[in-house]
Design a protein around this motif. Structure first.
Motif, PDB file in Angstrom:
ATOM      1  N   GLU A 176       0.865  -1.044  -0.027  1.00 12.43           N
ATOM      2  CA  GLU A 176      -0.085  -0.171   0.040  1.00 12.43           C
ATOM      3  C   GLU A 176       0.747   1.228   0.332  1.00 12.43           C
ATOM      4  O   GLU A 176       0.470   2.215  -0.824  1.00 12.43           O
ATOM      5  CB  GLU A 176      -0.873  -0.160   1.233  1.00 12.43           C
ATOM      6  CG  GLU A 176      -1.740   1.223   1.356  1.00 12.43           C
ATOM      7  CD  GLU A 176      -2.535   1.750   0.343  1.00 12.43           C
ATOM      8  OE1 GLU A 176      -2.894   0.624  -0.754  1.00 12.43           O
ATOM      9  OE2 GLU A 176      -3.152   2.711  -0.138  1.00 12.43           O
ATOM     10  N   GLU A 177       2.055   1.102   0.710  1.00 16.32           N
ATOM     11  CA  GLU A 177       2.794   2.335   0.807  1.00 16.32           C
ATOM     12  C   GLU A 177       3.372   2.499  -0.555  1.00 16.32           C
ATOM     13  O   GLU A 177       3.622   3.719  -1.237  1.00 16.32           O
ATOM     14  CB  GLU A 177       4.044   1.835   1.694  1.00 16.32           C
ATOM     15  CG  GLU A 177       4.241   3.108   2.898  1.00 16.32           C
ATOM     16  CD  GLU A 177       5.350   2.681   3.709  1.00 16.32           C
ATOM     17  OE1 GLU A 177       6.342   3.270   3.445  1.00 16.32           O
ATOM     18  OE2 GLU A 177       5.172   1.754   4.650  1.00 16.32           O
ATOM     19  N   GLN A 193       1.065   4.225  -2.727  1.00 21.71           N
ATOM     20  CA  GLN A 193       0.684   5.421  -2.552  1.00 21.71           C
ATOM     21  C   GLN A 193       2.028   6.399  -3.093  1.00 21.71           C
ATOM     22  O   GLN A 193       1.762   7.583  -3.272  1.00 21.71           O
ATOM     23  CB  GLN A 193       0.743   5.700  -0.751  1.00 21.71           C
ATOM     24  CG  GLN A 193      -0.661   5.420  -0.252  1.00 21.71           C
ATOM     25  CD  GLN A 193      -0.795   5.347   1.230  1.00 21.71           C
ATOM     26  OE1 GLN A 193       0.181   5.986   1.778  1.00 21.71           O
ATOM     27  NE2 GLN A 193      -1.861   4.929   1.709  1.00 21.71           N
ATOM     28  N   GLU A 198       0.909   7.237  -6.411  1.00 20.20           N
ATOM     29  CA  GLU A 198      -0.153   8.109  -6.525  1.00 20.20           C
ATOM     30  C   GLU A 198       0.507   9.602  -6.333  1.00 20.20           C
ATOM     31  O   GLU A 198       0.231  10.508  -6.999  1.00 20.20           O
ATOM     32  CB  GLU A 198      -0.765   7.904  -5.518  1.00 20.20           C
ATOM     33  CG  GLU A 198      -2.367   8.044  -5.756  1.00 20.20           C
ATOM     34  CD  GLU A 198      -3.474   7.725  -4.749  1.00 20.20           C
ATOM     35  OE1 GLU A 198      -3.926   6.428  -5.016  1.00 20.20           O
ATOM     36  OE2 GLU A 198      -3.693   8.330  -3.872  1.00 20.20           O
ATOM     37  N   LYS A 199       1.522   9.609  -5.277  1.00 18.09           N
ATOM     38  CA  LYS A 199       2.091  11.131  -4.842  1.00 18.09           C
ATOM     39  C   LYS A 199       2.797  11.462  -6.106  1.00 18.09           C
ATOM     40  O   LYS A 199       2.889  12.808  -6.154  1.00 18.09           O
ATOM     41  CB  LYS A 199       2.870  10.702  -3.524  1.00 18.09           C
ATOM     42  CG  LYS A 199       2.095  10.729  -2.500  1.00 18.09           C
ATOM     43  CD  LYS A 199       3.038  10.674  -1.227  1.00 18.09           C
ATOM     44  CE  LYS A 199       1.849  10.411   0.094  1.00 18.09           C
ATOM     45  NZ  LYS A 199       2.586   9.778   1.231  1.00 18.09           N
TER      46      LYS A 199
END
Ligand code: SF4
Length: 300
Positions: free
Chosen positions: A283-284, A287, A290-291
């Protein structure tokens, strides 16, 4: 239309194929630059001989959707490898050399049969150490009507100079981006200067073909698709990989973020690679994708 069809059989084409063949005399196809005479069956770091060794060839339906499409990607798995990752999931072919030696004429037949079956492309897996032979086979196959786009499916440990010689031949580049620090690269693989080499090669790939382009049916015909395998305990590598893609390439690059790591081959001896990744780690990594505004691609 595959880009090589535009210049196949021109003097430049013949020169390019011959120039690749000459590299076997003092092999410098990958960053190891061993300088061995492969024509005399001398073996370098990769242990590849003169004749290509093929582990398997078949339509593959498990690649990313635009590559596998509905009829499969015409995949040829080559034996041996230039990177020797301690966690290699295909170590029986990459390290132990499982496979069968074939001449370029047989390879050309494989290309043609994969086309006849209806595959969308020819997917050369770990091709670098056999590039001259694979191109010779391409030359033979085109004469018999071969016209599929070529997917160059690599660990990312490449020489920019060699990739630049593939301009107008390869339509789809599908490299891994394994590491963004050489400390990890040397701890878990044997690719000296992995970071500089892979990043320069990926920039060259992007310069040649840009982001992934698909036809109306969603089948890729050109472009760059980067795979990143999330490693346990090394999310900082995933963060750096996303930063590199975002800063140095473009947001039109498709990314395949992969969570299927499992501790294969010698991984049990290399903590924390001796375990699966956690869902929190994945998940990290997602992310970070995404970031850095990398919205094209897949998480799988
Ligand atoms: S392809 Fe093999 S022999 Fe050639 S430089 Fe690389 S490791 Fe050495």
């Amino acid at each position: 239309m595959a880009s090589y069809l535009k210049w196949y059989n021109s003097p430049e084409w013949n020169k390019r194929i011959e120039a690749f063949s000459r590299r076997l005399e003092s092999c410098d196809l990958c960053p190891h630059k061993c300088g061995v005479n492969r024509l005399e069956e001398e073996k370098g770091f990769c242990r590849a001989g003169l004749r290509p060794r093929v582990a398997s060839w078949n339509p593959h339906r498990g690649e990313e959707p635009p590559v596998s499409g509905v009829r499969g990607s015409g995949t040829i798995f080559l034996s041996h490898c230039t990177l020797r990752c301690v966690y290699c999931q295909n170590y029986s072919l990459s390290q132990l050399g499982e496979g069968k030696e074939v001449p370029p004429s047989t390879l050309a037949d494989y290309y043609l049969q994969l086309q006849q079956i209806g595959c969308h492309n020819l997917n050369l897996v770990t091709p670098t150490h056999y590039l001259p032979q694979l191109l010779k086979a391409l030359d033979l196959a085109i004469e018999k009507g071969f016209s599929l786009p070529i997917v160059y499916n690599t660990s990312g440990y490449e020489r920019k100079e060699i990739i630049s010689e593939l301009e107008g031949i390869v339509d789809i580049y599908m490299p891994d981006l394994r590491y963004c620090s050489n400390q990890c690269a040397s701890q878990f693989s044997e690719g000296e200067g992995y970071v500089e080499n892979s990043q320069a090669a990926l920039k060259e790939m992007y310069r040649q073909v840009g982001g992934l382009q698909c036809d109306a049916s969603g089948i890729a015909y050109r472009g760059l698709l980067i795979r990143h395998l999330v490693l346990p305990g090394h999310i900082s590598e995933s963060k750096k990989a996303m930063a590199f893609i975002s800063d140095e390439l473009g947001s039109d690059v498709y990314i395949s973020l992969m969570k299927q790591y499992f501790p294969a081959y010698k991984a049990a001896e290399y903590s924390p690679l001796n375990r699966m990744i956690t869902s929190q780690e994945f998940e990290e990594a997602r992310q970070w994708m995404e970031k850095y505004n990398l919205s094209s691609g897949w998480v799988q």
